[in-house]
Design an enzyme around this catalytic site. Structure first.
Site: not given
Ligand SMILES: *Cc1c(COP(=O)(O)O)cnc(C)c1O
Length: 380
Positions: A193-195
Site C-alpha cells: 500500500i505504499k506509493h
C-alpha cells in the site's frame, strides 16, 4: 455487502477505501516474461530498478531489499548499532522502526513529536542523548520530511549516525534535496500500500561509498557477489568476515517496481492536486485543525491527515457515508516490548487523541474527494 438503500454512498456506490494497491497495466506481461525466463532471484531487473531509483528520485547508492523493515535493520547494523546501544526516534510510526532497533540488541528511546505534523521535534532530542546513544532515526510521518538540518546538527555535535525511515517519503524533497540523498542512511518501503510497490520490497541508501558497498555485501549473506567468482570446482570464492542477511529483492518483484514507475510522476501530481482540494475544501471547518507544513520541503503525500474534535463521532459519520478513515498508527511506545506508554511524550499523547487520516491514494478521484469534503462539512 453494503446496503445502499440505507447507507448514502460515495459516487460510484462503492465505499471509499483508505488505501489502494497500484499495479500498472503493463506489469502482468512484464512479470510474466521474467517468470518465463526462470531468472527469478536478484539479477538484471534488480539492477535496472536500482538505476531507475537513482535516476528518477536522486537516491544515492540505492540497494533494493526485500522490505522496508530489512532496510531499517541493515541500516542500523551497518551504522554499528548493537547490544546495549540506544537509538532515538519518534513514537509516531509503525512498529518496524523500533522493532529493528530491538533486533540489533539496542534500545529504542522515544522523543516527542510536533503536535502540528507528527514528526520528531529536534528540541526534544538532545536531553535524551547518553553515552550509549548511537543514532537518531527520523520518521517522515505521512511523507512530510522532518527537520533534517536541525537533526543533522545535533547528530554532528554528538557523533551520531542519522537514519531516515522514509517508508512514506519516496519522492519527497527537503530544502531542494531529495529524501534519499541527505542522511547517512535512508530506508524506503515498497510494500503493497505504499506509493511505489514491488509487492513487498524496500531500498537502503548509504551516502558513504564504503558503507554502501557494505550494504550491498551484507544484503546477501555478507558475500561480495560482484567479486566472488565461481571456481573450477563450482563454488563461489569468498571469505565471510561479518554477519550478512538474505535481504535482497528478487527480479520478478523488481519488475513490478519497474512497471509501476510508469506514470509515477503523474500519480504524485494527482495526489498533490487531491491534497490541495482537501485543504481548500476543508479550510475553516469547525472542530477540524489542519496539520502545519512548511514550504521549504515537499511531502510525498502518502497520507492526508488532520486533528479533529470528537474523533469517534467523526469516524462514525464518515463510515455511515461509505468513507474509510483511520489513525493509521498510535504512538508505538505503548507496546510492552518498547517499555510501555510514556507520559513524558506530551505532544504524542495529544496527537494520539485527535489525529485522523482520510482516503488518499492513486485510484481516488476529485469527485470522491468532493464528496468526502461535503460529508465532513455536514458536521459530526
Ligand atoms: C511500511 C513501513 C515500514 C516497513 O516497511 P515494510 O516494507 O512493510 O517492511 C517501516 N516504517 C514505516 C513508517 C512504515 O510505514
Amino acid at each position: 455487502m453494503t446496503d445502499s438503500t440505507s447507507t448514502p454512498l460515495a459516487p460510484g456506490e462503492k465505499p471509499i477505501s483508505m488505501f489502494s494497491t497500484f499495479v500498472h497495466p503493463s506489469a502482468p506481461q512484464r512479470v510474466a516474461e521474467v517468470l518465463a525466463s526462470t531468472m527469478l532471484s536478484e539479477g538484471k531487473q534488480v539492477k535496472a530498478f536500482e538505476e531507475q531509483l537513482a535516476e528518477r528520485f536522486g537516491l544515492v547508492h540505492p540497494a533494493a531489499l526485500n522490505s522496508g523493515t530489512s532496510a531499517l535493520h541493515l541500516a542500523l547494523e551497518v551504522a554499528g548499532v548493537g547490544a546495549g546501544d540506544e537509538v532515538i526516534l519518534s513514537a509516531q510510526t509503525f512498529i518496524a522502526s523500533a522493532i529493528t532497533i530491538v533486533q540489533t540488541g539496542a534500545k529504542p528511546v522515544f522523543a516527542d513529536i510536533y503536535y502540528e505534523n507528527g514528526n520528531i521535534n529536534p528540541a526534544d532530542i538532545e536531553h535524551r542523548i547518553t553515552a550509549r546513544t548511537k543514532a537518531i532515526m527520523a520518521v517522515h510521518w505521512g511523507g512530510y520530511p522532518c527537520d533534517m538540518d536541525e537533526i543533522r546538527a545535533i547528530a554532528a555535535r554528538h557523533g551520531l549516525a542519522v537514519i531516515e525511515d522514509a517508508a512514506h517519503a519516496i519522492g519527497a524533497t527537503y530544502r531542494g534535496q531529495a529524501i534519499g540523498a541527505i542522511s547517512d542512511y535512508t530506508c524506503f518501503s515498497f510494500q503493497a500500500i505504499k506509493h511505489l510497490t514491488t509487492g513487498d520490497g524496500g531500498a537502503l541508501c548509504a551516502l558513504d561509498p564504503a558503507k554502501a558497498r557494505e550494504v550491498f555485501r551484507r544484503r546477501w549473506f555478507g558475500i561480495d557477489r560482484a567479486n566472488s567468482p565461481v571456481s573450477e570446482t563450482g563454488e563461489r570464492v569468498y571469505d565471510l568476515t561479518d554477519v550478512g542477511y538474505k535481504y535482497h529483492l528478487s527480479d520478478y518483484a523488481a519488475t513490478l517496481g519497474l512497471a509501476n514507475l510508469n506514470g509515477f510522476e503523474e500519480r504524485m501530481a494527482h495526489r498533490r492536486q487531491l491534497v490541495a482540494q482537501y485543504q481548500q475544501g476543508l479550510a475553516n471547518v469547525p472542530g477540524l485543525k489542519h496539520f502545519e507544513h512548511q514550504s521549504d520541503r515537499e511531502s510525498a503525500n502518502w497520507l492526508f491527515g488532520f486533528h479533529v474534535e470528537n474523533r469517534p463521532a467523526f469516524m462514525r459519520h464518515l463510515k455511515a457515508h461509505g468513507i474509510a478513515s483511520s489513525v493509521v498508527h498510535d504512538g508505538i511506545d505503548r507496546n510492552t516490548l518498547f517499555g510501555g506508554k510514556r507520559m513524558d511524550l506530551v505532544q504524542q499523547r495529544r496527537f494520539d487523541e485527535t489525529q485522523v487520516h482520510v482516503p488518499l491514494h492513486d485510484d481516488l478521484t476529485a469527485e470522491q474527494v468532493d464528496y468526502i469534503i461535503r460529508t465532513i462539512k455536514q458536521g459530526w
